[in-house]
Design a protein around this motif. Sequence first.
Motif, PDB file in Angstrom:
ATOM      1  N   ASN A 120       0.826  -1.203   0.000  1.00 43.51           N
ATOM      2  CA  ASN A 120       0.000   0.000   0.000  1.00 43.51           C
ATOM      3  C   ASN A 120       0.864   1.258   0.000  1.00 43.51           C
ATOM      4  N   VAL A 121       1.933   1.242   0.775  1.00 42.82           N
ATOM      5  CA  VAL A 121       2.831   2.403   0.837  1.00 42.82           C
ATOM      6  C   VAL A 121       3.457   2.646  -0.529  1.00 42.82           C
ATOM      7  N   TRP A 122       3.909   1.587  -1.200  1.00 47.35           N
ATOM      8  CA  TRP A 122       4.492   1.741  -2.535  1.00 47.35           C
ATOM      9  C   TRP A 122       3.473   2.317  -3.519  1.00 47.35           C
ATOM     10  N   ALA A 123       2.253   1.763  -3.492  1.00 47.26           N
ATOM     11  CA  ALA A 123       1.222   2.217  -4.425  1.00 47.26           C
ATOM     12  C   ALA A 123       0.811   3.657  -4.157  1.00 47.26           C
ATOM     13  N   SER A 124       0.873   4.065  -2.912  1.00 47.13           N
ATOM     14  CA  SER A 124       0.443   5.423  -2.561  1.00 47.13           C
ATOM     15  C   SER A 124       1.314   6.480  -3.226  1.00 47.13           C
ATOM     16  N   LYS A 125       2.550   6.125  -3.540  1.00 48.87           N
ATOM     17  CA  LYS A 125       3.436   7.092  -4.182  1.00 48.87           C
ATOM     18  C   LYS A 125       2.924   7.471  -5.571  1.00 48.87           C
ATOM     19  N   GLN A 126       2.336   6.507  -6.274  1.00 45.61           N
ATOM     20  CA  GLN A 126       1.751   6.815  -7.576  1.00 45.61           C
ATOM     21  C   GLN A 126       0.564   7.762  -7.419  1.00 45.61           C
ATOM     22  N   ALA A 127      -0.240   7.516  -6.380  1.00 47.31           N
ATOM     23  CA  ALA A 127      -1.376   8.399  -6.116  1.00 47.31           C
ATOM     24  C   ALA A 127      -0.894   9.801  -5.753  1.00 47.31           C
ATOM     25  N   GLU A 128       0.152   9.867  -4.943  1.00 52.70           N
ATOM     26  CA  GLU A 128       0.709  11.164  -4.555  1.00 52.70           C
ATOM     27  C   GLU A 128       1.207  11.941  -5.770  1.00 52.70           C
ATOM     28  N   GLU A 129       1.883  11.241  -6.681  1.00 53.12           N
ATOM     29  CA  GLU A 129       2.373  11.898  -7.897  1.00 53.12           C
ATOM     30  C   GLU A 129       1.225  12.471  -8.728  1.00 53.12           C
ATOM     31  N   LEU A 130       0.110  11.747  -8.766  1.00 54.94           N
ATOM     32  CA  LEU A 130      -1.044  12.243  -9.516  1.00 54.94           C
ATOM     33  C   LEU A 130      -1.596  13.511  -8.868  1.00 54.94           C
ATOM     34  N   VAL A 131      -1.612  13.550  -7.543  1.00 58.10           N
ATOM     35  CA  VAL A 131      -2.053  14.755  -6.830  1.00 58.10           C
ATOM     36  C   VAL A 131      -1.155  15.938  -7.185  1.00 58.10           C
ATOM     37  N   LEU A 132       0.145  15.733  -7.165  1.00 58.61           N
ATOM     38  CA  LEU A 132       1.079  16.821  -7.462  1.00 58.61           C
ATOM     39  C   LEU A 132       0.917  17.322  -8.890  1.00 58.61           C
ATOM     40  N   GLU A 133       0.669  16.394  -9.825  1.00 62.48           N
ATOM     41  CA  GLU A 133       0.431  16.789 -11.212  1.00 62.48           C
ATOM     42  C   GLU A 133      -0.860  17.589 -11.340  1.00 62.48           C
ATOM     43  N   ALA A 134      -1.912  17.155 -10.608  1.00 60.09           N
ATOM     44  CA  ALA A 134      -3.187  17.869 -10.648  1.00 60.09           C
ATOM     45  C   ALA A 134      -3.038  19.270 -10.061  1.00 60.09           C
ATOM     46  N   ARG A 135      -2.261  19.390  -9.003  1.00 60.34           N
ATOM     47  CA  ARG A 135      -2.010  20.708  -8.418  1.00 60.34           C
ATOM     48  C   ARG A 135      -1.358  21.636  -9.441  1.00 60.34           C
ATOM     49  N   GLN A 136      -0.358  21.123 -10.117  1.00 63.21           N
ATOM     50  CA  GLN A 136       0.356  21.935 -11.112  1.00 63.21           C
ATOM     51  C   GLN A 136      -0.580  22.353 -12.238  1.00 63.21           C
ATOM     52  N   ALA A 137      -1.424  21.419 -12.683  1.00 62.21           N
ATOM     53  CA  ALA A 137      -2.364  21.729 -13.759  1.00 62.21           C
ATOM     54  C   ALA A 137      -3.353  22.802 -13.327  1.00 62.21           C
ATOM     55  N   ARG A 138      -3.823  22.708 -12.095  1.00 57.35           N
ATOM     56  CA  ARG A 138      -4.798  23.698 -11.600  1.00 57.35           C
ATOM     57  C   ARG A 138      -4.181  25.080 -11.473  1.00 57.35           C
ATOM     58  N   THR A 139      -3.000  25.158 -10.873  1.00 57.09           N
ATOM     59  CA  THR A 139      -2.378  26.463 -10.665  1.00 57.09           C
ATOM     60  C   THR A 139      -1.948  27.104 -11.992  1.00 57.09           C
ATOM     61  N   SER A 140      -1.563  26.266 -12.968  1.00 60.80           N
ATOM     62  CA  SER A 140      -1.174  26.806 -14.274  1.00 60.80           C
ATOM     63  C   SER A 140      -2.361  27.436 -14.991  1.00 60.80           C
ATOM     64  N   ARG A 141      -3.578  26.997 -14.604  1.00 61.59           N
ATOM     65  CA  ARG A 141      -4.793  27.564 -15.181  1.00 61.59           C
ATOM     66  C   ARG A 141      -5.373  28.686 -14.324  1.00 61.59           C
ATOM     67  N   GLY A 142      -4.633  29.049 -13.282  1.00 57.85           N
ATOM     68  CA  GLY A 142      -5.101  30.110 -12.405  1.00 57.85           C
ATOM     69  C   GLY A 142      -6.071  29.643 -11.347  1.00 57.85           C
ATOM     70  N   GLY A 143      -6.179  28.323 -11.155  1.00 59.14           N
ATOM     71  CA  GLY A 143      -7.087  27.783 -10.154  1.00 59.14           C
ATOM     72  C   GLY A 143      -6.455  27.757  -8.778  1.00 59.14           C
ATOM     73  N   ASP A 144      -7.263  27.378  -7.779  1.00 60.97           N
ATOM     74  CA  ASP A 144      -6.749  27.309  -6.416  1.00 60.97           C
ATOM     75  C   ASP A 144      -5.988  26.003  -6.205  1.00 60.97           C
ATOM     76  N   ASN A 145      -5.253  25.946  -5.096  1.00 57.51           N
ATOM     77  CA  ASN A 145      -4.436  24.772  -4.807  1.00 57.51           C
ATOM     78  C   ASN A 145      -5.311  23.614  -4.308  1.00 57.51           C
ATOM     79  N   LEU A 146      -5.003  22.426  -4.742  1.00 56.88           N
ATOM     80  CA  LEU A 146      -5.722  21.232  -4.318  1.00 56.88           C
ATOM     81  C   LEU A 146      -5.177  20.760  -2.976  1.00 56.88           C
ATOM     82  N   LYS A 147      -6.036  20.675  -1.976  1.00 57.37           N
ATOM     83  CA  LYS A 147      -5.623  20.109  -0.698  1.00 57.37           C
ATOM     84  C   LYS A 147      -5.634  18.583  -0.818  1.00 57.37           C
ATOM     85  N   ALA A 148      -4.674  17.946  -0.161  1.00 57.16           N
ATOM     86  CA  ALA A 148      -4.591  16.486  -0.225  1.00 57.16           C
ATOM     87  C   ALA A 148      -3.985  15.953   1.068  1.00 57.16           C
TER      88      ALA A 148
END
Length: 228
Positions: A120-148
């Motif tokens: 589970n810990v190993w798999a969570s890293k992939q989920a975390e990376e997706l969160v970080l990518e989503a944050r970057q996509a949102r902020t690049s569009r002028g959106g607010d930061n995604l809490k996670a």
Amino acid sequence: MTAKIVTVFNQKGGCAKTMTTMQLAGTLGLRGLRVFVVDMDPQNTAALWFHQASAETPFPAEVLSMAPLKEAFLEKLSAIAEKYDIIIIDCPPALGSRVPWAALVASDLAIIPVVPVMDNVWASKQAEELVLEARQARTSRGGDNLKAVYLLSMVRRGNIFDSCLETLKSGAQIPILKSTLAMRNVFPESQLYGCVVRSFGKSVAASEVDALVDELAGLLEIKVSKAK
């Protein structure tokens, strides 16, 4: 959208995504909020759980499977968001699915449930990376930061669990909630009856879920009634 949107996801199955979603949704409903659950898992576990409830004691939140819509489900949410205070999206455990990405881009908060064992810990890293990518996509569009946040779920005592927790903490780029959910028989029992653990009365499990609700309410900046 007026409702706060929460995405519960992990790229691995068996980490209690649906259990977390339904306990949160039902408890928030019992504590005064209008809650809608979007079941995006093709197994439809959340929807089946919902339909286990009796007509006399319905599940305290609305639940609907939208899995066939895939990422287009967001269009339907836009039409109903004003009717609810919270919308919780239960995502499928699939690396190839576009649903988690679509949900994260639209959400206020992402919850990654993790059982403190190494796979589970190993798999969570992939989920975390997706969160970080989503944050970057949102902020690049002028959106607010995604809490996670990470949520430790199905926790048991033992050196292996402690070691896995330390491994998660050492590399985590998002915070780990103080609230945890332990491995308790009452959680699967609540599936059988189409309810949440609070419906059985006061218990350690109910207190754990209430503590989680209170912590998440603070993150989302929403008010909930006090636990009874």
